[in-house]
Each structure stands twice: as structure tokens, then as C-alpha cells.
Design an enzyme around this catalytic site. Sequence first.
Site, PDB file in Angstrom:
ATOM      1  N   SER A  63      -3.634   1.546 -12.998  1.00 16.81           N
ATOM      2  CA  SER A  63      -4.740   1.097 -12.146  1.00 16.81           C
ATOM      3  C   SER A  63      -5.709   2.243 -11.926  1.00 16.81           C
ATOM      4  CB  SER A  63      -4.206   0.628 -10.796  1.00 16.81           C
ATOM      5  OG  SER A  63      -5.276   0.520  -9.883  1.00 16.81           O
ATOM      6  N   HIS A 105      -5.840  -1.750 -15.487  1.00 11.94           N
ATOM      7  CA  HIS A 105      -5.994  -2.598 -14.313  1.00 11.94           C
ATOM      8  C   HIS A 105      -7.208  -2.130 -13.496  1.00 11.94           C
ATOM      9  CE1 HIS A 105      -4.281  -5.296 -11.215  1.00 11.94           C
ATOM     10  NE2 HIS A 105      -4.674  -4.388 -10.334  1.00 11.94           N
ATOM     11  N   ASP A 107      -9.359  -2.840 -10.137  1.00 14.22           N
ATOM     12  CA  ASP A 107      -9.361  -3.494  -8.830  1.00 14.22           C
ATOM     13  C   ASP A 107     -10.780  -3.690  -8.328  1.00 14.22           C
ATOM     14  OD1 ASP A 107      -6.534  -3.773  -8.126  1.00 14.22           O
ATOM     15  OD2 ASP A 107      -6.502  -1.588  -8.311  1.00 14.22           O
ATOM     16  N   MET A 150     -12.917  -5.060  -5.188  1.00 15.65           N
ATOM     17  CA  MET A 150     -12.799  -5.432  -3.766  1.00 15.65           C
ATOM     18  C   MET A 150     -14.193  -5.685  -3.205  1.00 15.65           C
ATOM     19  SD  MET A 150      -9.941  -2.698  -2.549  1.00 15.65           S
ATOM     20  CE  MET A 150      -8.596  -2.193  -3.647  1.00 15.65           C
ATOM     21  N   HIS A 165      -8.640  -7.461 -11.455  1.00 19.69           N
ATOM     22  CA  HIS A 165      -7.987  -8.026 -10.263  1.00 19.69           C
ATOM     23  C   HIS A 165      -9.058  -8.225  -9.197  1.00 19.69           C
ATOM     24  CE1 HIS A 165      -4.822  -7.191  -6.827  1.00 19.69           C
ATOM     25  NE2 HIS A 165      -5.335  -8.400  -6.771  1.00 19.69           N
ATOM     26  N   MET A 223     -10.161  -9.019  -5.806  1.00 23.75           N
ATOM     27  CA  MET A 223      -9.834  -9.200  -4.385  1.00 23.75           C
ATOM     28  C   MET A 223     -11.149  -9.574  -3.718  1.00 23.75           C
ATOM     29  SD  MET A 223      -7.223  -6.020  -4.115  1.00 23.75           S
ATOM     30  CE  MET A 223      -7.738  -5.387  -5.709  1.00 23.75           C
ATOM     31  N   MET A 252       1.775  -9.613  -5.409  1.00 24.85           N
ATOM     32  CA  MET A 252       1.422  -8.336  -4.774  1.00 24.85           C
ATOM     33  C   MET A 252       2.640  -7.765  -4.055  1.00 24.85           C
ATOM     34  SD  MET A 252      -1.662  -7.467  -5.498  1.00 24.85           S
ATOM     35  CE  MET A 252      -1.805  -6.048  -4.395  1.00 24.85           C
ATOM     36  N   GLY A 300      -5.877  -4.011  -1.047  1.00 30.28           N
ATOM     37  CA  GLY A 300      -6.957  -3.266  -0.399  1.00 30.28           C
ATOM     38  C   GLY A 300      -6.885  -1.756  -0.571  1.00 30.28           C
ATOM     39  N   ASP A 346       2.152  -5.355  -8.376  1.00 29.41           N
ATOM     40  CA  ASP A 346       1.061  -4.422  -8.114  1.00 29.41           C
ATOM     41  C   ASP A 346       1.192  -3.871  -6.703  1.00 29.41           C
ATOM     42  OD1 ASP A 346      -1.356  -3.112  -7.897  1.00 29.41           O
ATOM     43  OD2 ASP A 346      -2.594  -4.924  -7.994  1.00 29.41           O
ATOM     44  N   GLY A 347       1.367  -2.557  -6.629  1.00 29.03           N
ATOM     45  CA  GLY A 347       1.410  -1.889  -5.335  1.00 29.03           C
ATOM     46  C   GLY A 347       2.704  -1.119  -5.138  1.00 29.03           C
ATOM     47  N   GLY A 348       2.580   0.201  -4.997  1.00 34.60           N
ATOM     48  CA  GLY A 348       3.747   1.037  -4.745  1.00 34.60           C
ATOM     49  C   GLY A 348       4.714   1.113  -5.906  1.00 34.60           C
ATOM     50  N   GLY A 404      -0.952   2.891  -9.944  1.00 35.64           N
ATOM     51  CA  GLY A 404      -2.122   3.742  -9.726  1.00 35.64           C
ATOM     52  C   GLY A 404      -1.702   5.154  -9.375  1.00 35.64           C
TER      53      GLY A 404
END
Length: 213
Positions: free
Chosen positions: A9, A33, A35, A37, A64, A66, A136, A141, A170-172, A192
Site C-alpha cells: 500500500s 494498493h 488508498d 480517501m 481502494h 474509501m 478490513m 482511514g 487490509d490493515g496492520g 503499508g
Amino acid sequence: MLKIKLAPSILSADLSKINQEIKEIEKYADLIHVDVMDGIFVPPTTVDSNFLRTIKTKVPLDVHLMVHEPSNSYIKGFIDAGAYSITIHEEACRDPAKQINFIKKNKTKAAISIKPNTSLDKIIKYIDIVEMVLIMTVEPGWAAQKFIESTMPKVRELRKLKPKLDIEVDGGINPYTARIAFEAGANVFVAGTSIFGKKDRVAAIKEILNSLR
Ligand code: DX5
Ligand code: ZN
């Protein structure tokens, strides 16, 4: 076995030299990826389709969104700018089938995403018409949040329903949490901070991939 795909990401990359940043890792990336927003669906704002146009890589761009209620022309902007796949959020759209069908009609892969507190039930009616589902694993965000393990039952249940569908998390995601998500049934891994936040990004990628063997 489903193909494992790694999707670095760029949210955590240095956007002022994005092509250099991507070049460093593209050999190991299945997707890049991106993002997007809008400051409405999520508080921050990030890049737009004009930025997407400046990305020069052969690696497919996984966009992605958002974004609250993305319109056809807004989505088309990303398609024309080179998006390979476009993910919309169930929570952001009144009738997600409208966006999904528009994306597919324009020969682009469509995906739907749910936030950690949204139940899988909300998207069951779309899982046969999308090419990918994004579960997610943090609140959308921001980068560098902690992986929410309680999202894993959704991955497990979806995998049971759809043995061949691309399931993205996606995330962490880091070597440790990637393994957890992999065992639950995910096969597409967005990362990311655990890549671009590291000095040796290739080593960081290899560590993630090694954890999935
Ligand atoms: C968060 C974004 C993620 C973000 C992940 O809203 O959707 O793609 O870049 O960042 P890390 O890997 O740092 O959690
Ligand atoms: Zn994302």
C-alpha cells in the site's frame, strides 16, 4: 491452492517520489494498493485519479475507494487512469450493486469491502458478482493501526462459502498477522507500514512471504 498476492500500500510511501518507491518493490508485488480517501466516508483525504495517472508501473493498480457514494464519472476517472481493480465500501453506497455493475461494465475488476464492525451478511448478496472481497482488518482511514483479529471469523466464513474468491485483508498486516489471516482463508495481503516503513523493503516483503509458506 489459491494464488497468494501481495499488495504493498503506497499510503505509507513517499508520494513525492512514488515511481522510485514502487520500482524498489515492484518485482515482488502482485498488486499496488492505492488508498483513496474523500474526507467524508473517512476523515482524511488522499490521492485522486490524476495522481493515479502519474504512476508508472506494470504491476496492476488495486484502487481502494474509501469514498461516499462514488458516482459513475468519478469511478470512470480511475478506470481511465489505469485502475486494474476498484474496491468500494458497502457502508459508503446506498446500492453497491450499482457501482459494482458499472465497474464491471467498464472491464475492470470489482470488489466490495466491509469495515471491522460490519457483518458479512451485508455483502452476501454481492459475493457472486464481485471478483474480490476486502475484509478490513482495521478501521479505514489511517495506516499503522493494530490488526483487529476479531475480523477473522468473517474471512473464515467467506472462504467456506467461496473457495476460489480472492479475499483481501487490509490493515496492520505484518509477517505475524499475515499468517493469521492466511490461516483464516485470506489470499490477498495489503501491507503499508510493514513494507514502506522499513529501511530494507525487499527484506520486509520476503519476511511476509516467508510467513505464508
Ligand atoms: C487504511 C488503508 C490501508 C493502509 C494500511 O485505511 O486502507 O490500505 O494503507 O496500512 P498499514 O499496512 O500500515 O496498516
Ligand atoms: Zn486500503
